[in-house]
Design a protein around this motif. Structure first.
Motif, short mmCIF file in Angstrom:
data_model
loop_
_atom_site.label_atom_id
_atom_site.label_comp_id
_atom_site.label_asym_id
_atom_site.label_seq_id
_atom_site.Cartn_x
_atom_site.Cartn_y
_atom_site.Cartn_z
N THR A 16 0.83 -1.21 0.00
CA THR A 16 0.00 0.00 0.00
C THR A 16 0.86 1.26 0.00
O THR A 16 0.59 2.22 -0.74
N GLN A 17 1.91 1.27 0.80
CA GLN A 17 2.82 2.42 0.83
C GLN A 17 3.52 2.61 -0.52
O GLN A 17 3.68 3.73 -1.01
N ILE A 18 3.93 1.51 -1.11
CA ILE A 18 4.60 1.56 -2.42
C ILE A 18 3.67 2.18 -3.46
O ILE A 18 4.06 3.07 -4.23
N ILE A 21 3.38 5.96 -2.88
CA ILE A 21 4.59 6.70 -3.25
C ILE A 21 4.69 6.86 -4.76
O ILE A 21 4.99 7.95 -5.27
N VAL A 22 4.43 5.79 -5.50
CA VAL A 22 4.51 5.85 -6.95
C VAL A 22 3.41 6.75 -7.51
O VAL A 22 3.65 7.58 -8.40
N GLU A 28 11.63 9.97 -4.31
CA GLU A 28 12.78 10.19 -3.43
C GLU A 28 12.58 9.55 -2.06
O GLU A 28 13.52 9.39 -1.28
N MET A 29 11.34 9.12 -1.74
CA MET A 29 11.06 8.49 -0.46
C MET A 29 11.59 7.06 -0.38
O MET A 29 11.83 6.54 0.71
N PHE A 30 11.77 6.40 -1.52
CA PHE A 30 12.24 5.02 -1.50
C PHE A 30 13.66 4.96 -0.94
O PHE A 30 14.51 5.79 -1.24
N MET A 161 0.78 -4.48 -9.82
CA MET A 161 1.93 -3.96 -10.54
C MET A 161 1.96 -2.44 -10.46
O MET A 161 0.94 -1.77 -10.65
N VAL A 162 3.13 -1.90 -10.16
CA VAL A 162 3.37 -0.47 -10.31
C VAL A 162 4.72 -0.31 -11.00
O VAL A 162 5.55 -1.21 -10.98
N TRP A 163 4.91 0.84 -11.61
CA TRP A 163 6.17 1.09 -12.30
C TRP A 163 6.55 2.55 -12.15
O TRP A 163 5.71 3.41 -11.88
N PHE A 164 7.83 2.83 -12.33
CA PHE A 164 8.29 4.21 -12.35
C PHE A 164 9.63 4.26 -13.06
O PHE A 164 10.34 3.26 -13.18
#
Length: 209
Positions: A16-18, A21-22, A28-30, A161-164
């Protein structure tokens, strides 16, 4: 060689946090755990002491590519980012340009998260209107179409799935373009078929639509 000390206190980032953030583009939080950071720092310092750059290591040892393989767009004319009349300048189009591998030094994520990098011999262009070196809305749509074909159409849920792509200021490997793909509770059989492959690359029709 020194790297910025970014350590995640407490437990790992949850899925959920990931996602948050994305979605908010607060990349920059990672950060890594204390142990991950120490190993990553030692790895980079060991390379440096042997006269090897992280870029050269990734190319030779992880991707098995040559520096001469890396290229930028050559024929497109600003402000048009992509032209189907110049397929050599289309990202995620040529299978030989792409390779999916594990991120050797992932951020501090919970165990259910797999951190992949999709690398490209063809430079993914920055948005000329982004001071931070982000990518344009068009480039994001193109990447999302590639990810849909490569991951979602293989049975991975959109919610898993998330991407950046890190802005230029956040990239540790800058000479070889890549995007980060994070998968949650992914089936290992699907994953193994994708690793070291180009995935399902785009067609001219994908670009036209």
């Amino acid at each position: 060689m020194t790297i910025e000390r970014k350590v995640k206190p407490g437990g790992p980032f949850t899925w959920t946090q990931i996602q948050q953030i994305v979605k908010s583009n607060n990349l920059e939080m990672f950060a890594r755990s204390e142990d991950q950071f120490r190993k990553y720092s030692k790895f980079k310092n060991d390379l440096s002491s042997n006269g090897i750059t992280i870029n050269d290591h990734v190319l030779k040892e992880e991707l098995e590519w040559k520096q001469s393989d890396i290229r930028s767009q050559t024929a497109t004319t600003p402000p048009q980012e992509y032209s189907t009349s110049n397929p050599q300048d289309l990202i995620f189009y040529n299978p030989d340009d792409i390779k999916i591998i594990y991120n050797k030094f992932p951020y501090y994520f919970e165990e259910s998260v797999v951190h992949l990098c999709v690398w490209s011999k063809l430079t993914i262009p920055n948005d000329i209107n982004s001071p931070a070196g982000d990518i344009s809305p068009l480039t994001k749509r193109i990447i999302e179409r590639y990810l849909q074909k490569t991951f979602l159409e293989k049975g991975i849920s959109k919610q898993d799935m998330v991407w950046f792509r890190n802005w230029s200021s956040l990239q540790s490997v800058r000479s070889v373009s890549h995007i980060h793909v994070l998968l949650h509770n992914v089936d290992d059989g699907i994953l193994q078929k994708l690793l070291k492959s180009p995935g399902n690359t785009l067609t001219i029709e994908d670009y036209r639509t």
